[in-house]
Design a protein around this motif. Structure first.
Motif, PDB file in Angstrom:
ATOM      1  N   GLY A 179       0.805  -1.211   0.000  1.00  0.00           N
ATOM      2  CA  GLY A 179       0.000   0.000   0.000  1.00  0.00           C
ATOM      3  C   GLY A 179       0.840   1.264   0.000  1.00  0.00           C
ATOM      4  O   GLY A 179       0.609   2.175  -0.811  1.00  0.00           O
ATOM      5  N   PRO A 180       1.822   1.371   0.902  1.00  0.00           N
ATOM      6  CA  PRO A 180       2.671   2.559   0.910  1.00  0.00           C
ATOM      7  C   PRO A 180       3.406   2.795  -0.412  1.00  0.00           C
ATOM      8  O   PRO A 180       3.628   3.947  -0.792  1.00  0.00           O
ATOM      9  CB  PRO A 180       3.649   2.272   2.051  1.00  0.00           C
ATOM     10  N   MET A 181       3.779   1.743  -1.127  1.00  0.00           N
ATOM     11  CA  MET A 181       4.410   1.938  -2.431  1.00  0.00           C
ATOM     12  C   MET A 181       3.447   2.600  -3.408  1.00  0.00           C
ATOM     13  O   MET A 181       3.822   3.499  -4.168  1.00  0.00           O
ATOM     14  CB  MET A 181       4.911   0.605  -2.995  1.00  0.00           C
ATOM     15  N   GLN A 182       2.192   2.173  -3.389  1.00  0.00           N
ATOM     16  CA  GLN A 182       1.191   2.779  -4.268  1.00  0.00           C
ATOM     17  C   GLN A 182       0.940   4.239  -3.889  1.00  0.00           C
ATOM     18  O   GLN A 182       0.760   5.101  -4.753  1.00  0.00           O
ATOM     19  CB  GLN A 182      -0.110   1.982  -4.208  1.00  0.00           C
ATOM     20  N   GLU A 183       0.934   4.515  -2.601  1.00  0.00           N
ATOM     21  CA  GLU A 183       0.762   5.896  -2.152  1.00  0.00           C
ATOM     22  C   GLU A 183       1.917   6.773  -2.621  1.00  0.00           C
ATOM     23  O   GLU A 183       1.718   7.910  -3.072  1.00  0.00           O
ATOM     24  CB  GLU A 183       0.661   5.926  -0.624  1.00  0.00           C
ATOM     25  N   GLY A 207      -4.814 -12.967  -5.613  1.00  0.00           N
ATOM     26  CA  GLY A 207      -5.419 -12.791  -4.303  1.00  0.00           C
ATOM     27  C   GLY A 207      -6.002 -11.397  -4.135  1.00  0.00           C
ATOM     28  O   GLY A 207      -5.925 -10.551  -5.030  1.00  0.00           O
ATOM     29  N   PRO A 208      -6.566 -11.110  -2.962  1.00  0.00           N
ATOM     30  CA  PRO A 208      -7.242  -9.825  -2.738  1.00  0.00           C
ATOM     31  C   PRO A 208      -6.323  -8.654  -2.442  1.00  0.00           C
ATOM     32  O   PRO A 208      -6.716  -7.502  -2.600  1.00  0.00           O
ATOM     33  CB  PRO A 208      -8.128 -10.126  -1.521  1.00  0.00           C
ATOM     34  N   ALA A 209      -5.093  -8.900  -2.027  1.00  0.00           N
ATOM     35  CA  ALA A 209      -4.228  -7.823  -1.559  1.00  0.00           C
ATOM     36  C   ALA A 209      -3.859  -6.798  -2.626  1.00  0.00           C
ATOM     37  O   ALA A 209      -3.875  -5.593  -2.343  1.00  0.00           O
ATOM     38  CB  ALA A 209      -2.965  -8.391  -0.913  1.00  0.00           C
ATOM     39  N   PRO A 210      -3.486  -7.201  -3.873  1.00  0.00           N
ATOM     40  CA  PRO A 210      -3.085  -6.186  -4.848  1.00  0.00           C
ATOM     41  C   PRO A 210      -4.125  -5.094  -5.064  1.00  0.00           C
ATOM     42  O   PRO A 210      -3.785  -3.916  -5.185  1.00  0.00           O
ATOM     43  CB  PRO A 210      -2.853  -7.011  -6.127  1.00  0.00           C
ATOM     44  N   ALA A 211      -5.401  -5.475  -5.105  1.00  0.00           N
ATOM     45  CA  ALA A 211      -6.451  -4.474  -5.289  1.00  0.00           C
ATOM     46  C   ALA A 211      -6.548  -3.544  -4.077  1.00  0.00           C
ATOM     47  O   ALA A 211      -6.796  -2.342  -4.223  1.00  0.00           O
ATOM     48  CB  ALA A 211      -7.794  -5.158  -5.525  1.00  0.00           C
ATOM     49  N   GLN A 216      -5.236   1.997  -1.938  1.00  0.00           N
ATOM     50  CA  GLN A 216      -4.571   2.997  -1.096  1.00  0.00           C
ATOM     51  C   GLN A 216      -3.967   4.106  -1.960  1.00  0.00           C
ATOM     52  O   GLN A 216      -3.997   5.281  -1.590  1.00  0.00           O
ATOM     53  CB  GLN A 216      -3.490   2.333  -0.238  1.00  0.00           C
ATOM     54  N   GLY A 217      -3.432   3.728  -3.106  1.00  0.00           N
ATOM     55  CA  GLY A 217      -2.922   4.743  -4.028  1.00  0.00           C
ATOM     56  C   GLY A 217      -4.038   5.579  -4.616  1.00  0.00           C
ATOM     57  O   GLY A 217      -3.910   6.806  -4.751  1.00  0.00           O
ATOM     58  N   LYS A 218      -5.149   4.939  -4.956  1.00  0.00           N
ATOM     59  CA  LYS A 218      -6.288   5.663  -5.523  1.00  0.00           C
ATOM     60  C   LYS A 218      -6.844   6.677  -4.519  1.00  0.00           C
ATOM     61  O   LYS A 218      -7.342   7.738  -4.904  1.00  0.00           O
ATOM     62  CB  LYS A 218      -7.373   4.673  -5.953  1.00  0.00           C
ATOM     63  N   ALA A 219      -6.745   6.345  -3.225  1.00  0.00           N
ATOM     64  CA  ALA A 219      -7.217   7.286  -2.201  1.00  0.00           C
ATOM     65  C   ALA A 219      -6.387   8.567  -2.221  1.00  0.00           C
ATOM     66  O   ALA A 219      -6.900   9.667  -1.987  1.00  0.00           O
ATOM     67  CB  ALA A 219      -7.149   6.634  -0.819  1.00  0.00           C
TER      68      ALA A 219
END
Length: 380
Positions: A179-183, A207-211, A216-219
């Motif tokens: 998540g922090p990488m996407q942010e 799995g569910p984690a990538p989405a 988190q980045g989309k936020a």
């Protein structure tokens, strides 16, 4: 809260606050801000490009780590296609060597069948523990359950916890930097584009984690870059060969795309191939997460990549070793934090691009963390 749930995701490099719609230019700065000093989101991005002053090594000691000498721990990544997991496997092995524990790796190959087979093999061979990487519980639930029933503790790292299977004496979750990488990438894109980016993200479906991570980045985009447009193209390790064509197709359907992101570095090369097939290599800026040496070298060559985010994979190996020993010995796990760093074409010049630097963890902070772990394990 169950004490095994205390291992939670974090990063010492990401500021907590987001500045809405801030392109971070000097023109936006207050009159009292010194000339050239970055403010708002631009200041956050600048901070993300710097290494830590110190790694967050736990302080609680393991008094009898040497008693585990001769035991074997299995390491099962979702796929060894990922350069990140190769680094973690190497440093996990080095960490366990200090106390005499052996490591056996088994490639999950991106499929539930192979992941389950690896976990079952570890159980049948009476492993002391199983450390999985980016493997969601749900894709191998029966195998995970059988391992724990046989007394083999399981660590699920680089994943979000499964609420239906809470942490226990035989199960621990160690989320990391997805998540922090996407942010971090979202913040850089917002600043770089002046708040007008059109982004294509090749998002993993293992799995569910990538989405959740991409969410988190989309936020960040929603709060700081409301005029940015995000398009998701789903890709998977199991269908690796389809990534170039799906990327090309997504670009042709959305010709206004200005940034193309590979969520994880194992998708980077086929993503770039897809961009080339769509004849967009000169009109879009490339991004990647989970970056390792190959990706950073590509960033330095200014070939497609403009920014990349990574997590401290070398440090992750030592964290996984620490957690596994505590789980085997039945002691409480501390709270772990896996650092994340942002790399750009402007900052990459200060980064030592060698395999030795990748293995040492120096990209993210001082390399003394290994001595600190050995000290709390009583083997220094």
């Amino acid at each position: 809260m169950n004490p095994r749930m205390v291992a939670t995701v974090g990063t010492l490099l990401i500021a907590a606050a987001l500045t809405a719609c801030d392109s971070g230019t000097d023109a936006d700065a207050p009159a009292s801000t010194p000339a050239g000093e970055k403010t708002g989101l631009a200041a956050e991005v600048d901070k993300l490009t710097r290494p830590l002053d110190a790694y967050p090594v736990p302080t609680a000691k393991i008094d009898n780590a040497r008693s585990l000498a001769g035991k074997t721990v299995y390491y099962v990544p979702i796929t060894m296609q990922s350069p990140q997991f190769k680094v973690t496997l190497s440093t996990l092995t080095k960490a366990f060597d200090t106390v005499g524990i052996k490591v056996q790796s088994c490639d999950g190959k991106g499929t539930p069948t192979d992941v389950s087979a690896c976990i079952t093999q570890a159980t049948d061979r009476k492993a002391a523990a199983i450390v999985t990487d980016a493997v969601p519980y749900v894709i191998a639930a029966n195998a995970f359950g059988a391992a724990q029933a046989a007394g083999v503790p399981v660590i699920i790292s680089n994943q979000i916890p499964d609420n239906a299977r809470p942490a226990s004496k035989t199960l621990a979750y160690i989320p990391a930097g997805g998540g922090p990488m996407q942010e971090a990438l979202a913040k850089w894109v917002t600043v770089d584009s002046g708040g007008t980016a059109k982004v294509l993200i090749n998002q993993g479906t293992d799995g569910p984690a990538p989405a959740v991570f991409v969410g988190q980045g989309k936020a960040v985009y929603e709060q700081s870059c409301p005029n940015c447009k995000i398009t998701i193209n789903q890709v998977s390790s199991a269908n690796f060969s389809l990534i170039p064509s799906s990327t090309s197709s997504a670009l042709l359907k959305n010709p206004d795309i200005t940034y193309v992101e590979s969520q994880f570095e194992q998708y980077l090369q086929p993503t770039q191939t897809g961009v080339q097939q769509a004849s967009k290599i000169g009109s879009v800026k490339g991004l990647t997460g989970s970056v390792q040496l190959g990706g950073l070298q590509a960033l330095a060559s200014k070939n497609f990549l403009n920014a990349a985010a990574g997590q401290a994979s070398a440090f992750q190996g030592w964290v996984d070793a620490d957690a596994a020993m505590r789980l085997i010995l039945g002691t409480e796990l501390p709270q772990y934090t896996i650092p994340v760093r942002l790399f750009t074409r402007e900052s990459i010049g200060s980064v030592k691009l060698t395999a030795e630097a990748e293995q040492s963890g120096e990209w993210y902070g001082p390399t003394t963390f290994t001595d600190e772990f050995k000290k709390i394990w009583g083997v220094s």
